[in-house]
Motif scaffolding. Structure first.
Motif, PDB file in Angstrom:
ATOM      1  N   ARG A 124     -11.853  -0.738 -16.701  1.00 40.48           N
ATOM      2  CA  ARG A 124     -10.597  -0.404 -16.016  1.00 40.48           C
ATOM      3  C   ARG A 124     -10.308   1.093 -15.997  1.00 40.48           C
ATOM      4  N   PHE A 125     -10.855   1.847 -16.960  1.00 41.53           N
ATOM      5  CA  PHE A 125     -10.551   3.273 -17.093  1.00 41.53           C
ATOM      6  C   PHE A 125     -11.595   3.879 -18.021  1.00 41.53           C
ATOM      7  N   PRO A 126     -12.209   5.023 -17.659  1.00 42.34           N
ATOM      8  CA  PRO A 126     -11.825   6.022 -16.647  1.00 42.34           C
ATOM      9  C   PRO A 126     -12.392   5.774 -15.252  1.00 42.34           C
ATOM     10  N   PHE A 127     -12.907   4.609 -15.000  1.00 41.91           N
ATOM     11  CA  PHE A 127     -13.325   4.208 -13.660  1.00 41.91           C
ATOM     12  C   PHE A 127     -13.094   2.708 -13.564  1.00 41.91           C
ATOM     13  N   ARG A 128     -13.010   2.223 -12.356  1.00 37.18           N
ATOM     14  CA  ARG A 128     -12.832   0.791 -12.137  1.00 37.18           C
ATOM     15  C   ARG A 128     -14.161   0.192 -11.720  1.00 37.18           C
ATOM     16  N   ALA A 129     -14.650  -0.747 -12.512  1.00 42.94           N
ATOM     17  CA  ALA A 129     -15.937  -1.380 -12.225  1.00 42.94           C
ATOM     18  C   ALA A 129     -15.901  -2.807 -12.749  1.00 42.94           C
ATOM     19  N   PRO A 130     -15.453  -3.758 -11.919  1.00 41.44           N
ATOM     20  CA  PRO A 130     -15.316  -5.149 -12.376  1.00 41.44           C
ATOM     21  C   PRO A 130     -16.608  -5.763 -12.885  1.00 41.44           C
ATOM     22  N   ASP A 131     -17.744  -5.243 -12.433  1.00 43.20           N
ATOM     23  CA  ASP A 131     -19.024  -5.830 -12.828  1.00 43.20           C
ATOM     24  C   ASP A 131     -19.724  -5.033 -13.926  1.00 43.20           C
ATOM     25  N   ASP A 175      -3.453   9.249  -8.529  1.00 45.32           N
ATOM     26  CA  ASP A 175      -4.867   8.986  -8.746  1.00 45.32           C
ATOM     27  C   ASP A 175      -5.458   8.239  -7.558  1.00 45.32           C
ATOM     28  N   PRO A 176      -6.302   8.905  -6.740  1.00 43.11           N
ATOM     29  CA  PRO A 176      -6.943   8.209  -5.621  1.00 43.11           C
ATOM     30  C   PRO A 176      -7.797   7.033  -6.071  1.00 43.11           C
ATOM     31  N   GLY A 177      -8.284   7.067  -7.309  1.00 44.20           N
ATOM     32  CA  GLY A 177      -9.105   5.973  -7.812  1.00 44.20           C
ATOM     33  C   GLY A 177      -8.302   4.800  -8.315  1.00 44.20           C
ATOM     34  N   GLY A 178      -6.999   4.979  -8.482  1.00 49.17           N
ATOM     35  CA  GLY A 178      -6.119   3.874  -8.848  1.00 49.17           C
ATOM     36  C   GLY A 178      -6.254   3.378 -10.270  1.00 49.17           C
ATOM     37  N   HIS A 184      -9.574  16.129 -14.094  1.00 54.92           N
ATOM     38  CA  HIS A 184     -10.022  16.104 -12.703  1.00 54.92           C
ATOM     39  C   HIS A 184      -8.870  15.772 -11.750  1.00 54.92           C
ATOM     40  N   LEU A 185      -7.943  14.939 -12.213  1.00 54.44           N
ATOM     41  CA  LEU A 185      -6.792  14.550 -11.393  1.00 54.44           C
ATOM     42  C   LEU A 185      -5.689  15.609 -11.368  1.00 54.44           C
ATOM     43  N   ALA A 244       0.805  -1.226   0.000  1.00 55.21           N
ATOM     44  CA  ALA A 244       0.000   0.000   0.000  1.00 55.21           C
ATOM     45  C   ALA A 244       0.837   1.274   0.000  1.00 55.21           C
ATOM     46  N   GLN A 245       1.851   1.335   0.864  1.00 58.54           N
ATOM     47  CA  GLN A 245       2.632   2.570   0.965  1.00 58.54           C
ATOM     48  C   GLN A 245       3.405   2.863  -0.314  1.00 58.54           C
ATOM     49  N   VAL A 246       3.928   1.819  -0.949  1.00 57.01           N
ATOM     50  CA  VAL A 246       4.685   2.011  -2.192  1.00 57.01           C
ATOM     51  C   VAL A 246       3.756   2.427  -3.313  1.00 57.01           C
ATOM     52  N   TRP A 247       2.621   1.724  -3.448  1.00 53.14           N
ATOM     53  CA  TRP A 247       1.699   2.047  -4.543  1.00 53.14           C
ATOM     54  C   TRP A 247       1.135   3.450  -4.367  1.00 53.14           C
ATOM     55  N   GLU A 248       0.893   3.853  -3.118  1.00 51.70           N
ATOM     56  CA  GLU A 248       0.397   5.208  -2.855  1.00 51.70           C
ATOM     57  C   GLU A 248       1.439   6.239  -3.288  1.00 51.70           C
ATOM     58  N   ARG A 249       2.685   5.995  -2.949  1.00 52.61           N
ATOM     59  CA  ARG A 249       3.746   6.947  -3.294  1.00 52.61           C
ATOM     60  C   ARG A 249       3.948   7.033  -4.807  1.00 52.61           C
ATOM     61  N   LEU A 250       3.711   5.915  -5.510  1.00 51.05           N
ATOM     62  CA  LEU A 250       3.884   5.898  -6.959  1.00 51.05           C
ATOM     63  C   LEU A 250       2.683   6.477  -7.698  1.00 51.05           C
ATOM     64  N   GLY A 251       1.615   6.797  -6.954  1.00 45.63           N
ATOM     65  CA  GLY A 251       0.522   7.550  -7.555  1.00 45.63           C
ATOM     66  C   GLY A 251      -0.675   6.754  -7.991  1.00 45.63           C
ATOM     67  N   TYR A 252      -0.540   5.417  -8.162  1.00 45.30           N
ATOM     68  CA  TYR A 252      -1.699   4.666  -8.633  1.00 45.30           C
ATOM     69  C   TYR A 252      -2.471   4.026  -7.495  1.00 45.30           C
ATOM     70  N   ARG A 253      -1.986   4.142  -6.302  1.00 43.49           N
ATOM     71  CA  ARG A 253      -2.672   3.796  -5.055  1.00 43.49           C
ATOM     72  C   ARG A 253      -2.874   2.309  -4.831  1.00 43.49           C
TER      73      ARG A 253
END
Length: 500
Positions: free
Chosen positions: A345-352, A279-282, A388-389, A121-130
């Motif tokens: 996967r983009f511009p939003f994440r919605a597996p369903d 990107d907080p949305g990852g 927005h980002l 988590a800490q690494v992915w957050e620092r790299l921006g994709y969360r």
């Protein structure tokens, strides 16, 4: 002028896509001398999508032999390879595949993503994709390790798709590049593997390749590879990038604020920024660019693949005829152009997420137009999300990919976006790798792109059509919010941009 950018110099670009392996020979002025491709086949079953790695090599070798026919070997300077982002496999110590290649959109590792995101988590957050998405390479690596009977055999290696090719070309393992390693968790800021996090996940460090920046010379083509591919022995092998970044180079979209929208089976966006975009949305992530720049981007699960789904078996001539008829309809019905069953996967994440239709298209021509318009609307939403980002989006925009060859569709996309669009002459991932390969012979990437990337045409939006399609875009945004797919804050930003 560096020799690399002279008409006598030849640079080779190699591209491993989803459906084909492609090789191009381009001279230092950007003239495409020869090109060839060979088909690739895969296996899809539910969330699984895999290919035979040996086919990558055999197909690319055959394409190389054809592309280099008649070219004086003494002119060939260097090559670079791009491949699909997040595609991985395991090999033994000699580079022989132990597993199939798990493709970029394979989601069999869904159950491993939570563990990856907890420990990293800490690494992915620092790299921006969360957070990592389940289709990224690191969750798939954990799945591959769990699927092995017992511990990995001594000498087992993780390879990204392009790594297998550079290994075969050099005759021994060479370093991977930061672009392909991003989705395996490589720390682009510290420029190292995050050892503590990977240890916690049970990933042996010996599995992982060394990593260098794109454009680094990895070695030279060995005699065995020269015999298989026709590439002269001794040709420099340059570290490449993923296919989206390769297309961005081929489009020359390298200045801050510039973007390249690649319309293939799915939409891929790559831009240039002076700063890391978080990107907080990852769903947006950044590659390292030339110098101190960053290359933010995202990969959608929507795109031109919707045409194959809804018009199976249609030949190019059929699609041309449908385009002509669709252009005459004036229809504003919309198909949300989601490809496959793996969600968005983009511009939003919605597996369903699932495809849907707004309006009531009547007949093939209106349904076809609804697909074209759906892609254009989603593309605008992608740019609104990037804005927005805080990503710079006001620079020049280029369209590349197979969808960009449909001029009506490109004009429709420009009209929906309400901004001018550039269509480069030869922009494609393989050409982008030829441009990058030129840097191995003394040119900077900016110099190489300036000399080798040429504009074919610029499309300007029709203001009246932009205004007419704006309510259609806002209705599409509302439909996504109503279905719980799009965050209200993002929709509000899109509406605000439309009001401007």
């Amino acid at each position: 002028m560096p020799d690399a950018l002279s008409p006598e110099a030849v640079h080779i670009g190699l591209d491993l896509g989803t459906q084909s392996a492609r090789a191009v020979a381009v001279d230092g002025t950007g003239r495409l001398l020869r090109a060839a491709s060979r088909p690739l086949t895969g296996r899809r079953a539910g969330v699984r999508h895999e290919q035979d790695p040996e086919q990558w090599w055999s197909a690319l070798a055959a394409a190389c032999r054809e592309a280099l026919t008649g070219i004086d070997p003494s002119r060939v300077r260097a090559l670079a390879v791009d491949a699909t982002s997040g595609t991985v496999l395991l090999t033994d110590a000699a580079g022989v595949p132990l597993t199939p290649g798990l493709m970029y959109d394979d989601r069999r590792a869904d159950a491993h993503a939570e563990r990856v995101n907890t420990h990293g988590a800490q690494v992915w957050e620092r790299l921006g994709y969360r957070a990592m998405q389940p289709s990224w390479a690191l969750p798939k690596l954990l799945w591959l390790l769990d699927d092995l009977p017992g511990s990995p055999p001594a000498g087992t290696r993780l390879l990204h798709q392009a790594d297998l090719i550079t290994w075969r070309l050099a005759g021994h393992q060479v370093a991977s590049d930061t672009s392909h390693a991003l989705k395996t968790g490589y720390d682009l800021i510290a420029e190292r593997w995050p050892t503590a996090e990977l240890d916690a996940l049970g990933v042996p460090g010996a599995l992982l390749p060394d990593v260098v920046r794109p454009g680094t010379v990895l070695g030279t083509v060995c005699a065995a590879a020269a015999g298989a591919t026709g590439i002269p022995a001794g040709t420099l092998i340059t570290a490449g990038m993923t296919d989206g970044c390769a297309a961005q180079i081929g489009a020359g979209a390298l200045t801050p604020g510039a973007w390249n929208s690649v319309l293939g089976t799915t939409l891929v966006f790559k831009g240039a920024s002076p700063h890391l975009v978080r990107d907080p949305g990852g769903v947006v992530y950044c590659h390292r660019g030339p110098g101190g720049t960053w290359l933010p981007g995202g990969a959608s699960s929507s795109g031109a693949g919707i045409l194959a789904q809804r018009f199976p078996g249609a030949r190019p001539a059929d699609l041309d005829a449908l385009t002509e008829r669709a252009a005459a309809t004036g229809s504003t019905a919309v198909v949300y152009p989601l490809v496959g069953s793996g969600g968005e996967r983009f511009p939003f994440r919605a597996p369903d997420a699932e495809s849907f239709v707004l309006g009531e298209p009547s007949g093939d021509a209106e349904e076809f137009h609804a697909c074209l318009l759906g892609v254009a609307l989603l593309e605008r939403l992608c740019f609104d999300y990037l804005d927005h980002l805080g990503a710079p989006v006001d620079g020049p925009l280029t369209f590349t990919g197979g969808g960009a060859r449909n001029r009506y569709w490109s004009q429709l996309r420009a009209d929906v976006l309400g901004r001018p669009v550039r269509l480069p002459e030869q922009a494609e991932s393989a050409v982008g790798m030829a441009v990058l390969a030129a840097t191995a012979s003394g040119a900077t990437l900016e110099e190489a792109a300036g000399a080798m990337v040429h504009l074919r045409e610029e499309l300007r939006p029709d203001p009246a059509r932009t205004a007419r399609l704006l309510p259609v875009y806002l209705a599409f945004v509302d439909a996504l919010v109503h279905r719980g797919l799009l965050a209200p804050a993002v929709a509000g930003h899109a509406r605000g941009k439309a009001g401007q």
